[in-house]
Design an enzyme around this catalytic site. Structure first.
Site, PDB file in Angstrom:
ATOM      1  N   LYS A 205       8.263   7.799   7.037  1.00  0.00           N
ATOM      2  CA  LYS A 205       6.885   8.130   7.389  1.00  0.00           C
ATOM      3  C   LYS A 205       6.808   8.675   8.814  1.00  0.00           C
ATOM      4  O   LYS A 205       7.596   8.268   9.686  1.00  0.00           O
ATOM      5  CB  LYS A 205       6.008   6.879   7.249  1.00  0.00           C
ATOM      6  CG  LYS A 205       4.504   7.112   7.404  1.00  0.00           C
ATOM      7  CD  LYS A 205       3.741   5.808   7.201  1.00  0.00           C
ATOM      8  CE  LYS A 205       2.249   5.994   7.382  1.00  0.00           C
ATOM      9  NZ  LYS A 205       1.510   4.712   7.224  1.00  0.00           N
ATOM     10  N   SER A 281      -2.221   4.802   4.007  1.00  0.00           N
ATOM     11  CA  SER A 281      -1.945   6.030   4.735  1.00  0.00           C
ATOM     12  C   SER A 281      -0.542   6.604   4.507  1.00  0.00           C
ATOM     13  O   SER A 281      -0.254   7.720   4.920  1.00  0.00           O
ATOM     14  CB  SER A 281      -2.130   5.781   6.230  1.00  0.00           C
ATOM     15  OG  SER A 281      -1.199   4.821   6.719  1.00  0.00           O
ATOM     16  N   GLY A 302      -0.684  -2.009   7.692  1.00  0.00           N
ATOM     17  CA  GLY A 302      -1.455  -3.010   8.411  1.00  0.00           C
ATOM     18  C   GLY A 302      -2.643  -3.486   7.605  1.00  0.00           C
ATOM     19  O   GLY A 302      -3.209  -4.535   7.871  1.00  0.00           O
ATOM     20  N   GLY A 303      -3.030  -2.695   6.594  1.00  0.00           N
ATOM     21  CA  GLY A 303      -4.167  -3.062   5.762  1.00  0.00           C
ATOM     22  C   GLY A 303      -4.091  -2.438   4.391  1.00  0.00           C
ATOM     23  O   GLY A 303      -5.109  -2.182   3.756  1.00  0.00           O
ATOM     24  N   GLY A 304      -2.871  -2.163   3.929  1.00  0.00           N
ATOM     25  CA  GLY A 304      -2.693  -1.588   2.609  1.00  0.00           C
ATOM     26  C   GLY A 304      -1.980  -0.256   2.606  1.00  0.00           C
ATOM     27  O   GLY A 304      -1.834   0.376   1.559  1.00  0.00           O
ATOM     28  N   SER A 305      -1.512   0.209   3.758  1.00  0.00           N
ATOM     29  CA  SER A 305      -0.997   1.579   3.870  1.00  0.00           C
ATOM     30  C   SER A 305       0.320   1.823   3.154  1.00  0.00           C
ATOM     31  O   SER A 305       0.711   2.969   2.955  1.00  0.00           O
ATOM     32  CB  SER A 305      -0.849   1.960   5.358  1.00  0.00           C
ATOM     33  OG  SER A 305      -2.109   2.209   5.918  1.00  0.00           O
TER      34      SER A 305
END
Length: 543
Positions: A205, A281, A302-305
């Site tokens: 990434k 993301s 950090g929140g579903g990426s």
């Protein structure tokens, strides 16, 4: 006079009285010119803060951070509480080399059977090659890393002419890939492959350093002020195992979104339906694996990426425990919720890549004091040794709060399979204060991100960000120091709730995403979009 609320301490909350509240996020859905106009107004000195305050008040954030007394002390980074040893696992020392950890991981897997892959139905039009399939093919001289590299490069070059475009990669150098593949092929010819990952293609990434490429985090300019001098810690580990690093994957700019939209480089399309988003993301990472072009990829989460795009693209993604992977050399290095995690077409391959990259940084070992990592013993093909004793925690109201009942029904079928075929026990649980958890998460992930980019924004780079990133930053700038402290008090409180839950269960189960891959509005391709309802439906409180 204003009103305020005083919370009971978490230890005093009677969870049997907790009522589930479906999440409802209020905000406009904008694309095209109207979105550009909205962002310019949002950044205006007088009216902008008024709009932001209205949005925060409408969505309960003002009440949570400004009108609530939270009795717990702040927790600025996750802590590792003591826990009982797990059953049917192998403890792995953090000081062992990636190659040694891979060897241990292989011993935890069922014995490889080439007939399951190489004598499959010849009429099948597509199947994913697993890491051990490639390793077997290389050792058996059925193919070589160099031949595979040339095929991948030709397909990537074909994609550059696609209409609509399918930009999996932001940075790619065919000569660099060929050089790595030639070295790997030579090792196999000499009978000296480094590990099971030798010759395996992995995409990185764009917020993780990987030589010789710049790291832009999906922006067009970040490399101007941040040079890449060496591989990140996790990429260095992969390279030491012989993995072939394919390039830098597209992503939602700076990780500030759940769809994968990126108007800088073009939005990565879902390989299963190019009219739909991949999720974000880590959009390019998920899409290139789902397309079958490479075995694995690294993303940040950090929140579903990692988990959201893995779910929407039909592959596997792992958000590791915070601090379990070394963040040195990534844009998320200063965060307090983010990790680097693997994406792959199967759980087995995700496990193998995780085995190679795990290992806390020296600082985290001192400050977080993590428990030693361990691997499950998946010694049979049904994995009964490892999963039969698991207690699965299910908060039914939360589990079923999805955009389509097809999703919860399919997940319910999986739970029945685990229960009936493997002996797992499903335990009903309650997860208190989900609304507070979501608000604290937004604060905890947004504030460090903004802090790390503020010098660049103050130097004039804010206008070069995409409009959805600028929307997020306008909201993050409105938070105060006391808001941030309140969020960290909530973090400790929520941690206590979860630790109490884990006294009775081993796993909390929910659907990964609350909807299938959303359609891409044509107007969103040029300037992006803001759609808080889609964000809510994708995450649906699950992450």
């Amino acid at each position: 006079m204003g009103k305020y609320e005083v919370m009971k301490r978490a230890s005093e909350v009677d969870v049997s009285t907790v009522k589930y509240k479906a999440e409802e996020i209020k905000g406009p859905h904008l694309t095209g010119f109207s979105f550009k106009l909205f962002v310019n107004i949002l950044e205006a000195p007088l009216i902008g803060p008024l709009i932001v305050d209205h949005l925060k008040k409408d969505n309960g954030m003002t009440k949570i951070f400004r009108n609530t007394v939270i009795p717990e002390e702040p927790m600025f980074r996750p802590e590792f509480p003591s826990q009982e040893p797990e059953l049917d696992v192998v403890v792995v020392g953090e000081d062992r080399s990636p190659i040694e950890r891979l060897e241990t991981a292989l011993k935890c897997l069922p014995q490889y059977d080439s007939s399951r892959s190489f004598h499959a139905d010849p009429m099948s039009s597509f199947r994913y090659w697993k890491i051990r399939d490639f390793a077997y093919a290389y050792r058996s001289k059925l193919t070589t890393p160099l031949l595979v590299a040339k095929k991948i490069i030709s397909i990537i070059e074909e994609f550059s002419y696609d209409k609509p475009p399918t930009p999996f990669l932001i940075s790619f150098d065919a000569n660099e890939v060929i050089k790595q593949a030639e070295a790997s092929t030579q090792r196999f010819e000499e009978g000296n492959p480094i590990s099971v990952l030798d010759g395996i293609f992995v995409t990185i990434k764009d917020d993780i350093d990987c030589l010789p490429y710049p790291t832009n985090g999906g922006t067009t300019w970040l490399h101007e002020g941040r040079s890449v001098e060496k591989d990140s810690a996790v990429v260095s580990k992969l390279r030491s195992c012989g993995a072939i690093l394919l390039g830098k994957a597209n992503m939602h700019e700076l990780g500030m979104g759940t769809t994968g939209n990126n108007s800088n480089y073009g939005t990565t399309r879902n390989p299963h339906d190019t009219k739909r988003y991949t999720g974000g993301s880590s959009s390019g990472s998920a899409a290139i694996v789902a397309s079958g072009l490479c075995s694995a990829a690294l993303g940040t989460d950090g929140g579903g990426s990692v988990r959201v795009p893995a779910s929407l693209c039909g592959i596997t993604g792992l958000k590791t425990t915070y601090g379990r992977t070394d963040m040195t050399g990534s844009l998320c290095e200063g965060g307090t919720v983010e990790i680097i995690g693997p994406l792959a077409s199967s759980l087995e391959d995700t496990f193998l890549v995780y085995a190679a990259i795990l290992g806390s940084s020296s600082n985290d070992r001192i400050t977080l004091r993590p428990t030693p990592p361990c691997f499950p013993k998946l010694l049979s093909h049904n994995g009964s040794n490892a999963i039969g004793s698991l207690r699965l925690g299910k908060y039914t109201a939360w589990f079923n709060d999805v955009n389509s009942s097809d999703i919860s029904d399919k997940c319910e079928d999986i739970l029945k399979l685990l229960s009936n075929n493997h002996g797992c026990k499903v335990v009903e649980i309650v997860v208190p204060e989900l609304e507070e958890m979501r608000a604290a998460h937004v604060m905890s992930i947004g504030s460090p991100t903004l802090a790390s980019l503020t010098p660049y924004c103050e130097a004039g780079k804010n206008s070069k960000l995409t409009y959805d990133t600028r929307t997020s930053f306008a909201i993050f700038r409105s938070f105060s120091a006391s808001d941030y402290i309140a969020a960290q008090c909530l973090r400790r409180r929520l941690m206590e709730f979860h630790m109490n839950i884990f006294k009775d269960v081993d796993v909390i189960v929910t659907p990964t995403a609350g909807m299938t891959a959303p359609l891409i509005p044509p107007d969103a391709l040029k300037n992006g979009e803001t759609n808080l309802q889609v964000t809510t439906n994708i995450m649906c409180g699950k992450l």
